[in-house]
Design a protein around this motif. Sequence first.
Motif, PDB file in Angstrom:
ATOM      1  N   ASN A 168      -0.838  -3.455   2.408  1.00 35.27           N
ATOM      2  CA  ASN A 168      -1.514  -3.884   2.124  1.00 35.27           C
ATOM      3  C   ASN A 168      -2.585  -2.602   1.432  1.00 35.27           C
ATOM      4  O   ASN A 168      -2.976  -2.874   0.145  1.00 35.27           O
ATOM      5  N   LEU A 169      -3.021  -1.826   2.114  1.00 34.24           N
ATOM      6  CA  LEU A 169      -3.647  -0.588   1.966  1.00 34.24           C
ATOM      7  C   LEU A 169      -3.323  -0.672   0.165  1.00 34.24           C
ATOM      8  O   LEU A 169      -3.452   0.696  -0.502  1.00 34.24           O
ATOM      9  N   LYS A 170      -1.142   0.393   0.651  1.00 32.05           N
ATOM     10  CA  LYS A 170      -0.742   0.943   0.382  1.00 32.05           C
ATOM     11  C   LYS A 170      -0.529   0.102  -0.751  1.00 32.05           C
ATOM     12  O   LYS A 170      -0.444   0.442  -2.942  1.00 32.05           O
ATOM     13  N   LYS A 171      -0.406  -1.193  -1.367  1.00 36.27           N
ATOM     14  CA  LYS A 171      -0.295  -2.204  -2.405  1.00 36.27           C
ATOM     15  C   LYS A 171      -1.924  -1.852  -3.068  1.00 36.27           C
ATOM     16  O   LYS A 171      -1.652  -2.045  -4.654  1.00 36.27           O
ATOM     17  N   GLN A 172      -3.131  -1.636  -2.324  1.00 35.68           N
ATOM     18  CA  GLN A 172      -4.129  -1.837  -3.886  1.00 35.68           C
ATOM     19  C   GLN A 172      -4.489  -0.815  -4.240  1.00 35.68           C
ATOM     20  O   GLN A 172      -4.366  -0.572  -5.333  1.00 35.68           O
ATOM     21  N   ILE A 173      -3.666   0.758  -3.789  1.00 35.97           N
ATOM     22  CA  ILE A 173      -3.293   2.055  -4.708  1.00 35.97           C
ATOM     23  C   ILE A 173      -2.573   1.972  -5.592  1.00 35.97           C
ATOM     24  O   ILE A 173      -3.176   1.701  -6.720  1.00 35.97           O
ATOM     25  N   ARG A 174      -1.758   1.327  -5.229  1.00 36.45           N
ATOM     26  CA  ARG A 174      -0.629   0.907  -6.270  1.00 36.45           C
ATOM     27  C   ARG A 174      -1.124   0.150  -7.319  1.00 36.45           C
ATOM     28  O   ARG A 174      -0.955   0.173  -9.090  1.00 36.45           O
ATOM     29  N   ASP A 175      -1.501  -1.301  -7.045  1.00 38.83           N
ATOM     30  CA  ASP A 175      -2.714  -2.128  -8.035  1.00 38.83           C
ATOM     31  C   ASP A 175      -3.311  -1.242  -8.902  1.00 38.83           C
ATOM     32  O   ASP A 175      -3.970  -1.244 -10.063  1.00 38.83           O
ATOM     33  N   LEU A 176      -4.675  -0.442  -8.256  1.00 39.16           N
ATOM     34  CA  LEU A 176      -5.855   0.677  -9.160  1.00 39.16           C
ATOM     35  C   LEU A 176      -5.042   0.920  -9.211  1.00 39.16           C
ATOM     36  O   LEU A 176      -5.453   1.458 -10.809  1.00 39.16           O
ATOM     37  N   GLN A 177      -3.930   2.230  -9.491  1.00 34.33           N
ATOM     38  CA  GLN A 177      -3.101   3.698 -10.403  1.00 34.33           C
ATOM     39  C   GLN A 177      -3.002   1.884 -11.457  1.00 34.33           C
ATOM     40  O   GLN A 177      -3.443   3.080 -12.672  1.00 34.33           O
ATOM     41  N   ILE A 178      -2.566   1.322 -11.509  1.00 32.64           N
ATOM     42  CA  ILE A 178      -1.918   0.586 -12.433  1.00 32.64           C
ATOM     43  C   ILE A 178      -2.485   0.303 -13.591  1.00 32.64           C
ATOM     44  O   ILE A 178      -3.322   0.968 -14.756  1.00 32.64           O
ATOM     45  N   ASP A 179      -4.083   0.225 -12.899  1.00 33.03           N
ATOM     46  CA  ASP A 179      -5.596  -0.051 -13.435  1.00 33.03           C
ATOM     47  C   ASP A 179      -5.657   1.048 -14.779  1.00 33.03           C
ATOM     48  O   ASP A 179      -6.348   1.213 -15.486  1.00 33.03           O
TER      49      ASP A 179
END
Length: 63
Positions: free
Chosen positions: A6-17
């Motif tokens: 979940n944390l890795k997905k959050q990081i990935r989503d934030l990096q996209i933004d």
Amino acid sequence: MTEFQNLKKQIRDLQIDLNHTGSCTTKGLTQEEIALLDERFFSTLKNKNKVIARINNKPEGFL
């Protein structure tokens, strides 16, 4: 989904933004719109750093 995933997905989503807001042009924007874009970028960066810190503060078995 595990907490780590979940944390890795959050990081990935934030990096996209971050990639999106960082590449936006300011041509034709008002000063207020530029300020809002900057605020969004730095807020997202702060959130990404918080999530990374959460991962780094976990015990070794977490990774």
